[in-house]
Design an enzyme around this catalytic site. Structure first.
Site, PDB file in Angstrom:
ATOM      1  N   PRO A  92      22.361   0.338 -18.929  1.00 39.70           N
ATOM      2  CA  PRO A  92      22.395  -0.281 -20.221  1.00 39.70           C
ATOM      3  C   PRO A  92      22.134   0.375 -21.352  1.00 39.70           C
ATOM      4  O   PRO A  92      20.837   0.941 -21.256  1.00 39.70           O
ATOM      5  CB  PRO A  92      22.011  -1.423 -20.002  1.00 39.70           C
ATOM      6  CG  PRO A  92      21.018  -1.422 -18.936  1.00 39.70           C
ATOM      7  CD  PRO A  92      21.463  -0.301 -17.888  1.00 39.70           C
TER       8      PRO A  92
ATOM      9  N   CYS B 103      21.573  -0.146 -25.589  1.00 40.22           N
ATOM     10  CA  CYS B 103      22.073  -0.820 -26.832  1.00 40.22           C
ATOM     11  C   CYS B 103      22.713   0.421 -27.737  1.00 40.22           C
ATOM     12  O   CYS B 103      22.433   1.668 -27.890  1.00 40.22           O
ATOM     13  CB  CYS B 103      20.808  -0.952 -27.437  1.00 40.22           C
ATOM     14  SG  CYS B 103      19.688  -2.366 -26.748  1.00 40.22           S
TER      15      CYS B 103
ATOM     16  N   GLN C 119      24.286  -6.582 -18.813  1.00 35.85           N
ATOM     17  CA  GLN C 119      22.852  -7.147 -19.080  1.00 35.85           C
ATOM     18  C   GLN C 119      22.726  -8.019 -19.861  1.00 35.85           C
ATOM     19  O   GLN C 119      22.686  -7.859 -21.209  1.00 35.85           O
ATOM     20  CB  GLN C 119      22.130  -5.644 -19.456  1.00 35.85           C
ATOM     21  CG  GLN C 119      20.548  -6.070 -19.152  1.00 35.85           C
ATOM     22  CD  GLN C 119      19.727  -4.634 -19.561  1.00 35.85           C
ATOM     23  OE1 GLN C 119      19.986  -4.398 -20.758  1.00 35.85           O
ATOM     24  NE2 GLN C 119      18.795  -4.364 -18.688  1.00 35.85           N
TER      25      GLN C 119
ATOM     26  N   TYR D 236      10.649  -7.230 -23.238  1.00 44.88           N
ATOM     27  CA  TYR D 236      11.527  -8.464 -23.836  1.00 44.88           C
ATOM     28  C   TYR D 236      10.946  -9.776 -23.063  1.00 44.88           C
ATOM     29  O   TYR D 236      10.243  -9.863 -22.559  1.00 44.88           O
ATOM     30  CB  TYR D 236      13.030  -7.990 -23.882  1.00 44.88           C
ATOM     31  CG  TYR D 236      13.376  -6.616 -24.504  1.00 44.88           C
ATOM     32  CD1 TYR D 236      13.064  -6.549 -25.727  1.00 44.88           C
ATOM     33  CD2 TYR D 236      14.035  -5.775 -23.650  1.00 44.88           C
ATOM     34  CE1 TYR D 236      13.260  -5.481 -26.230  1.00 44.88           C
ATOM     35  CE2 TYR D 236      14.157  -4.321 -24.341  1.00 44.88           C
ATOM     36  CZ  TYR D 236      13.937  -4.528 -25.631  1.00 44.88           C
ATOM     37  OH  TYR D 236      14.000  -3.273 -26.379  1.00 44.88           O
TER      38      TYR D 236
HETATM   39  C1  LIG Z   1      20.334   4.793 -26.661  1.00 49.71           C
HETATM   40  C2  LIG Z   1      19.575   3.975 -25.616  1.00 49.71           C
HETATM   41  C3  LIG Z   1      19.609   2.619 -25.410  1.00 49.71           C
HETATM   42  C4  LIG Z   1      19.172   1.889 -24.470  1.00 49.71           C
HETATM   43  N1  LIG Z   1      19.306   0.534 -24.292  1.00 49.71           N
HETATM   44  C5  LIG Z   1      18.938  -0.251 -23.157  1.00 49.71           C
HETATM   45  C6  LIG Z   1      19.321  -1.479 -22.677  1.00 49.71           C
HETATM   46  O1  LIG Z   1      20.148  -1.975 -23.637  1.00 49.71           O
HETATM   47  N2  LIG Z   1      18.725  -1.968 -22.110  1.00 49.71           N
HETATM   48  C7  LIG Z   1      18.013  -1.579 -21.052  1.00 49.71           C
HETATM   49  O2  LIG Z   1      17.410  -1.986 -20.079  1.00 49.71           O
HETATM   50  N3  LIG Z   1      17.540  -0.317 -21.152  1.00 49.71           N
HETATM   51  C8  LIG Z   1      17.769   0.504 -22.340  1.00 49.71           C
HETATM   52  N4  LIG Z   1      17.743   1.829 -22.502  1.00 49.71           N
HETATM   53  C9  LIG Z   1      17.099   2.455 -21.568  1.00 49.71           C
HETATM   54  C10 LIG Z   1      17.771   3.432 -20.316  1.00 49.71           C
HETATM   55  O3  LIG Z   1      18.647   2.372 -19.688  1.00 49.71           O
HETATM   56  C11 LIG Z   1      17.104   3.854 -19.393  1.00 49.71           C
HETATM   57  O4  LIG Z   1      16.216   3.150 -18.660  1.00 49.71           O
HETATM   58  C12 LIG Z   1      16.222   4.991 -20.093  1.00 49.71           C
HETATM   59  O5  LIG Z   1      16.846   5.741 -21.195  1.00 49.71           O
HETATM   60  C13 LIG Z   1      15.525   6.110 -19.024  1.00 49.71           C
HETATM   61  O6  LIG Z   1      16.821   6.669 -18.411  1.00 49.71           O
HETATM   62  P1  LIG Z   1      17.233   8.054 -18.709  1.00 49.71           P
HETATM   63  O7  LIG Z   1      16.127   8.971 -18.261  1.00 49.71           O
HETATM   64  O8  LIG Z   1      18.428   8.366 -17.768  1.00 49.71           O
HETATM   65  O9  LIG Z   1      17.809   8.039 -20.092  1.00 49.71           O
HETATM   66  C14 LIG Z   1      18.266   2.503 -23.736  1.00 49.71           C
HETATM   67  C15 LIG Z   1      18.115   3.938 -23.652  1.00 49.71           C
HETATM   68  C16 LIG Z   1      18.594   4.685 -24.680  1.00 49.71           C
HETATM   69  C17 LIG Z   1      18.669   6.185 -24.584  1.00 49.71           C
END
Ligand SMILES: Cc1cc2nc3c(=O)[nH]c(=O)nc-3n(C[C@H](O)[C@H](O)[C@H](O)COP(=O)(O)O)c2cc1C
Length: 370
Positions: free
Chosen positions: A24, A26, A101, A183
């Protein structure tokens, strides 16, 4: 040897053809909580088949639960209709399954978007009253949230239920409760943010009470053949905070309530956290929960390479991997990973022409003599 990453997994009535999930993210592109054309592009692009499951961003169960005024919500008929349009579109052209989510930001709500600086909104900027287990701000210079009364906690459970019913009408295949990243649910779990003296604070049993009540209530209305999981932060990365051991106890309790998987992230509760960032740094938490609570896990965080993802699944450390930034960078990550790992994966019919094995047949006129 067959790829573990590209082997199917079944959660209740949902079978995913591979273990790759778009995490997920945002988007800060909703109007009054309602999805916009942006979401057609964002989710539409991922739905073409690169990952088996595409998660919709943190979608909040009431307006106060939004991080920013541009965050997604699932609290009005307009929110429901707008997201139904997006998911219908994704399902018409794409082949991925879709999860949502559901969330509430608690004391981390009422801020600017990250692009604007991410600071708390002042009242004259449209800031709103935030709610949390205790009247403790996220940081000393943040607004103090109001401690939820027991009556408000009951109402919140109803709002989670109402959002889940909307998700079912939209046609989502899976629900994930956001219990991490500092959160609201996480604020109840952690002794740093929850200093209540009633039955919702104090002992681990009491701190888990609201998260478990909300989970149980949603599970009851969410169809029995559809999976429901939770994202947690396995540690606050702080002395005196929430721990991996408590996460295991929480996972065992959730399992009894019909939780199908735990998506194991970390941190986000307190800006004083000291996170040890490295590739796959959260995998040990997913492995611990999987082994000690006997529940399927999803691992997330700095998983970027096909072989890295394959090893996590093949070695039994997690059952699924979620990719966020890597999926933004390369929305076809899973197609490319399948090629690297010598596996097959599905493409949306209109995208088949680009499959490496089929390209010569699709465009015979473009074949060059050797
Ligand atoms: C732009 C952006 C928005 C995110 N929004 C959410 C979210 O809505 N819910 C959530 O649980 N994590 C959110 N995250 C965290 C990611 O889901 C993920 O857990 C985190 O970026 C680590 O994974 P990655 O190394 O593959 O980016 C967000 C991350 C990014 C980069």
């Amino acid at each position: 040897m067959a790829s573990a990453l590209f082997s199917p997994i079944t959660l209740r009535g949902l079978t995913l053809p591979n273990r790759v999930v778009v995490s997920p993210m945002c988007q800060y592109n909703s109007d009054e909580g309602s999805a916009t054309d942006w979401h057609l592009m964002h989710l539409g692009s991922f739905s073409l088949g690169a990952a088996a499951l595409v998660m919709t961003e943190m979608t909040n169960v009431n307006p106060a639960g939004r991080i920013t005024a541009r965050c997604a919500g699932m609290y009005s008929d307009q929110n429901e209709a707008a997201m139904k349009r997006v998911i219908d579109f994704c399902k018409q052209y794409g082949i991925a399954k879709h999860g949502i989510q559901l969330a509430h930001a608690g004391r981390k709500g009422s801020t600017q978007t990250p692009a604007q600086g991410g600071k708390p909104l002042r009242p004259e900027e449209g800031g709103w009253r935030t709610e949390a287990p205790s009247a403790l701000p996220f940081a000393p210079d943040w607004p103090v949230p109001e401690a939820l009364t027991k009556q408000e906690i009951k109402k919140l459970v109803e709002q989670w239920v109402s959002a889940a019913k909307r998700a079912e009408r939209i046609g989502y295949d899976l629900i994930e409760m956001h219990g991490g990243h500092g959160y609201l649910i996480h604020q109840f779990l952690s002794p740093i943010s929850n200093q209540r003296t009633d039955e919702y604070g104090g002992s681990l049993e009491n701190r888990m009470r609201f998260p478990l009540e909300a989970f149980a209530a949603v599970r009851t209305v969410w169809p029995a053949d559809k999976p429901m999981g939770i994202r947690v932060s396995a540690t606050d990365w702080m002395d005196g905070g929430w721990t991996p051991e408590e996460t295991v106890v929480f996972a065992r309790e959730l399992k009894k309530l019909g939780c199908d998987y735990m998506d194991v992230s970390s941190g986000g509760l307190d800006p004083r956290q000291k996170i040890l960032l490295a590739a796959s740094y959260q995998v040990p938490f997913a492995e611990k929960v999987r082994k000690e609570a006997g529940i399927p896990t999803m691992s997330v965080g700095l998983i970027t390479e096909p072989k890295q993802a394959e090893d996590i699944i093949a070695s039994g450390k997690a059952d699924m991997i979620a990719i966020a930034r890597g999926a933004m960078w390369n929305p076809r990550w899973a197609w490319h990973a399948a090629e690297v790992l010598g596996a097959d994966t599905a493409y949306a019919p209109k995208m088949m022409a680009c499959h490496p094995k089929l390209r010569p047949q699709a465009f015979p006129d473009r074949l060059q003599p050797a």
